[in-house]
Write an enzyme that holds these catalytic residues in place. Structure first.
Site, PDB file in Angstrom:
ATOM      1  CG  HIS A  34       2.328   9.629   2.998  1.00 44.38           C
ATOM      2  ND1 HIS A  34       2.909  10.242   1.765  1.00 44.38           N
ATOM      3  CD2 HIS A  34       2.272   8.383   2.685  1.00 44.38           C
ATOM      4  CE1 HIS A  34       2.952   9.355   0.847  1.00 44.38           C
ATOM      5  NE2 HIS A  34       2.281   8.203   1.347  1.00 44.38           N
ATOM      6  CG  ASP A  36      -0.005   5.923   2.009  1.00 43.93           C
ATOM      7  OD1 ASP A  36       0.663   6.036   0.963  1.00 43.93           O
ATOM      8  OD2 ASP A  36       0.538   5.645   3.152  1.00 43.93           O
ATOM      9  CG  MET A  38      -3.749   1.871  -0.544  1.00 41.04           C
ATOM     10  SD  MET A  38      -2.937   0.499   0.171  1.00 41.04           S
ATOM     11  CE  MET A  38      -1.588   1.146   0.786  1.00 41.04           C
ATOM     12  CG  HIS A  67       0.881   7.718  -2.270  1.00 44.18           C
ATOM     13  ND1 HIS A  67       1.657   6.694  -1.691  1.00 44.18           N
ATOM     14  CD2 HIS A  67       0.715   7.338  -3.726  1.00 44.18           C
ATOM     15  CE1 HIS A  67       2.249   5.886  -2.630  1.00 44.18           C
ATOM     16  NE2 HIS A  67       1.731   6.229  -3.823  1.00 44.18           N
ATOM     17  CG  MET A  69      -0.850   3.895  -4.177  1.00 37.06           C
ATOM     18  SD  MET A  69      -0.300   3.084  -2.636  1.00 37.06           S
ATOM     19  CE  MET A  69      -1.040   4.438  -1.291  1.00 37.06           C
ATOM     20  CG  MET A 138       5.784   3.345  -5.228  1.00 36.70           C
ATOM     21  SD  MET A 138       4.969   4.099  -3.433  1.00 36.70           S
ATOM     22  CE  MET A 138       5.262   2.504  -2.476  1.00 36.70           C
ATOM     23  CG  ASP A 176       5.494   5.710   0.374  1.00 39.26           C
ATOM     24  OD1 ASP A 176       5.682   5.514   1.139  1.00 39.26           O
ATOM     25  OD2 ASP A 176       4.317   6.231  -0.275  1.00 39.26           O
TER      26      ASP A 176
HETATM   27  C1  DX5 Z   1       2.680   1.542   0.567  1.00 34.53           C
HETATM   28  C2  DX5 Z   1       2.354   3.229   1.122  1.00 34.53           C
HETATM   29  C3  DX5 Z   1       3.295   3.633   2.103  1.00 34.53           C
HETATM   30  C4  DX5 Z   1       3.276   2.758   3.215  1.00 34.53           C
HETATM   31  C5  DX5 Z   1       4.656   2.821   3.944  1.00 34.53           C
HETATM   32  O1  DX5 Z   1       1.983   1.179  -0.529  1.00 34.53           O
HETATM   33  O2  DX5 Z   1       2.509   4.087  -0.043  1.00 34.53           O
HETATM   34  O3  DX5 Z   1       3.239   5.000   2.390  1.00 34.53           O
HETATM   35  O4  DX5 Z   1       2.433   3.269   4.151  1.00 34.53           O
HETATM   36  O5  DX5 Z   1       4.767   2.165   5.047  1.00 34.53           O
HETATM   37  P1  DX5 Z   1       5.923   1.637   5.582  1.00 34.53           P
HETATM   38  O6  DX5 Z   1       6.803   2.753   6.066  1.00 34.53           O
HETATM   39  O7  DX5 Z   1       5.786   0.736   6.700  1.00 34.53           O
HETATM   40  O8  DX5 Z   1       6.779   0.737   4.422  1.00 34.53           O
HETATM   41 ZN    ZN Z   2       2.415   6.173   0.441  1.00 35.48          ZN
END
Ligand code: DX5
Ligand code: ZN
Length: 216
Positions: A34, A36, A38, A67, A69, A138, A176
């Site tokens: 996965h 992320d 951002m 993912h 964001m 989320m 997530d």
């Molecule tokens: C948060 C991310 C998640 C994050 C989850 O915005 O989308 O994927 O990495 O991390 P944990 O499992 O630590 O909440």
């Molecule tokens: Zn994520």
């Protein structure tokens, strides 16, 4: 408990030892890496961009679950396809023309994921659910790892499952944020197919065993 797909979130990896951590995921029973991304605009945090995704891709042996964001994700769909994304997830809240974005992701050969912030009701996907491959719910406000799980998520998973069944959609449900063994079982029971876990996996003393435990 049915076997669940686990997607360890590399946001919680040690970036100084990224290759080691990607290889840990390779050697585990995880289903995906996965990733992320951002942008500091859609969410208050900036994680990493294309060069890091490329470095992960170079060593990853499991499919990439990316993912986004970020605002206006349409600008980058092709780039993520070229980087080898298997699932590309955009946020409902970041897309003005969600239908167009979903079709564009699929035309590039990727699975289309749509993520919902905690305040976004799943009923808003009623007219798109048949085109969606993955609904990412989320279970924390996006932007950071290590936050606590929002309890309303169970109801939301049930509502999503009901919508999927009612519309004859084949979409998978991914959760997530704040996922641990304390909520994994209930999430799967409610209808979750994929569980993302960052801190719980990477902060554990035996991440491979933790992934196995989460899988059930
Ligand atoms: C948060 C991310 C998640 C994050 C989850 O915005 O989308 O994927 O990495 O991390 P944990 O499992 O630590 O909440
Ligand atoms: Zn994520």
């Amino acid at each position: 408990m049915k076997k669940t797909s686990i997607a360890p979130s590399l946001l919680a990896a040690d970036f100084g030892n990224l290759q080691r951590d990607v290889e840990m995921v390779n050697s585990s029973e995880a289903a995906y890496h996965h990733i992320d991304v951002m942008d500091g605009v859609f969410v208050p945090n900036i994680s990493y961009g294309m060069p890091v995704v490329k470095a992960i891709q170079k060593n990853a042996t499991k499919p990439l679950d990316v993912h986004l964001m970020i605002v206006d994700p349409d600008r980058y769909l092709e780039e993520f396809a070229n980087l080898g994304a298997h699932i590309l997830t955009v946020h409902y809240e970041a897309c003005t023309h969600l239908n167009r974005t979903i079709q564009a992701i699929k035309a590039l050969g990727m699975k289309a994921g749509v993520a919902l912030n905690p305040h976004t009701n799943v009923i808003l996907l009623e007219d798109s659910i048949q085109d969606i491959d993955v609904v990412l719910i989320m279970s924390v406000n996006p932007g950071f790892g290590g936050q606590s799980f929002i309890e309303n998520t169970y109801d939301k998973v049930r509502a999503t499952k009901a919508l999927i069944n009612r519309k004859n959609s084949s979409a998978l449900i991914e959760i997530d944020g704040g996922v641990t063994t304390a909520n994994a079982y209930k999430l799967v029971e409610a209808g979750a197919d994929i569980l993302v876990a960052g801190s719980f996996v990477f902060k554990s003393s035996d991440p491979v065993a933790t992934i196995m435990e989460l899988k059930g």
